[in-house]
Structures are given as structure tokens and as C-alpha cells.
Design an enzyme around this catalytic site. Sequence first.
Site: not given
Length: 304
Positions: A97, A120, A53
Site C-alpha cells: 500500500q 497492482d 480489500k
Amino acid sequence: MAERIDGRAVANLLDEKSKAQVDEMLADGLHRPGLAVILVGDDGASHVYVRRKIKACEKIGVTSIERRLPADTTQDALLAVIAELNADPAVHGILCQVPLPPHIDTRRVLASISPDKDVDGFHPVNVGRLSTGTGGIVPCTPLGVMILLQSVIDDFVGLDAVVIGKSNIVGRPVANLLLDAECTVTVTHIYTADLPAICRKADIIVAAAGAPGLVKGEWVKEGAVIIDVGITRVMGDDGKEKLLGDVCFDEVQHAKAVTPVPGGVGPMTIACLLANTVQAAKNLQNGQLTASDYDDAPDRSMFT
Ligand code: NAD
């Protein structure tokens, strides 16, 4: 032969588009988009994803902010980090995460991220917006699925779509996006009776079960479009890791188009994360909030 939908090529196009948007923002005097990635603990796979990322951020000119916290970080300490990032005007996207260590309540943590920075798309406000067709930030893999479909389908209206899998991160959001596109959607799962018969009627099949080779050639009608989200890691005879999809790729060559595994949906997920970050940065700086403060459903056609 079915068209092989090249996820890497589509992801590169999306990256180019995101980079152009960043350049335009800077030319307009706006701040460079910033993505904060929080990693708690030492999960090996998570470290790999986070590295990817950060590299992707560099490619399109998004500033990446890394917060690596030890595995014994308390929930309160993690919530304090998120509160600080929520308030930071240089941060436009926040990603925590998962999986988180077991002493931390993942739902509570994800719900503490500002919906306007929730790139997200897992915050309940964004989930609610998506399920009512009223905007918000769309989760990355489902957004990638829709962009791949848009690359081969001009008109979705009235098409029969079957989604295999009903998870919150793939199946359900994909079903909502297909409904928004005016498809007739059937969501199926492990207890669905006669899945082959349901699939045989479909113009679109999105397989997200994590069951290798589930979708056979005889399940697929001529001219259907198939998106294979499934990824199962197995060890090949040569001792090397292999990725298997949910679709028997070689058997579905009478379809109109199909994504391979790897090289289909996989590359789209990070490209969509960055596209979401750029969009969130634009909305926050233009005073138009992504999730909490507008009523019209946005145009989600990102491919065209
Ligand atoms: P999940 O385990 O949360 O959900 C799987 C769903 O599939 C469930 O609803 C289950 O009922 C259904 N299912 C399982 N076996 C089935 C079968 N034999 N027949 C019909 N339905 C069945 O999984 P998930 O998180 O939604 O992920 C699904 C797959 O997509 C996994 O392989 C995962 O690795 C992959 N994935 C890929 C990406 C990507 O970037 N390409 C992102 C997320 C998930």
C-alpha cells in the site's frame, strides 16, 4: 438521456466471475489464491483501503494475508518481507500500500515484488509489457476503465479516444490499453492547448485529471462514451464529505453513456485487483508466468 454506466453492477458481475474461477481452481485441485497486503505506518486512508480489500477477498474466496509494519520499519526490513512473500507458494498476489513513509524508496520497493505476483501492475516489467502490447498484469483502475467501456462499446476499432491525464497509474496505462484495442488515442494533460476542441472530436473520453467539473457539456460530441476517473473530496454545505468527478455529469446527457461519481470507476478498482490475483494464481500454478515468460498478448476482454 445518456446511459448511466453502473460501476457497482459491473464490479459485482466481475466478482461473480472471479468467485466462479476460484471454485473451478479448487475443483481442479489447485490451491486457493492468496493475496498479501503490506501496510507500513498509520496512514488513515490506507487503513480504510486495506480493510476494503480484505473484505473483498472474503467475498470471492481469496485468502488474504496481512502484514502490518510500524512506520519506522527500515527499507531493508520491508524488502525482506517482500522477498519472503515472493518465495511463498501460498501467495499469488502482493500489494504494498502506498504512500510509504518518506525514508523508503517506493520505486525500489515496488520493483522488488515478483512481476508474476505484482497484482497492482506497477512493476517495470509489467509496465513494459503493457506499453509493448505483450501481456503482463494490467493496473487495476485502467483495467476497470476498459471493462466499463467494453460494457457499452462492441467494436473499438478506429474509434477516436481522448485520455485526459498522463499519470503512470491511470492516464498512460489507459492510453496503452486503448491503443491495444485499435483506437486512435490522444493523450492530453495540463499543458495541452485547446483541450475542448480535442475532446469534441472524441468517441471516447477518459477523464483522469482530478479537476472537478473540467469536462463541460459543450466539449462532448453526441453519442460519445465518457469514463470519469476523477475523484476529488470536498466538504458539502451539510458538513458531509462529497466526491466530485472531472465531468459535469448533468451537462453530458447527449453522450451515449457516462459513468457517475461515485458509483462508476471507483467500485471497479478492487474487483480488478481480485481478478488480477485470481489470474496470477492460475498462471503461477499452471506454470504459465504472467509477466516474465510468455510472448503473446493475452485476451483482456474480461467483461464478455
Ligand atoms: P495525477 O495528479 O498523478 O495526474 C493528473 C493528470 O491530469 C496529470 O497528467 C495532469 O497534467 C492532468 N491534469 C490535471 N489538471 C488538468 C486540467 N485542468 N486539464 C488537463 N489535464 C489536467 O492523478 P492520478 O493519480 O492520475 O489520478 C487522477 C484522478 O483520478 C484523481 O482525481 C484521482 O483521485 C482519481 N483516481 C481514481 C481512482 C479510482 O479508483 N476511481 C484511482 C486512481 C485515481
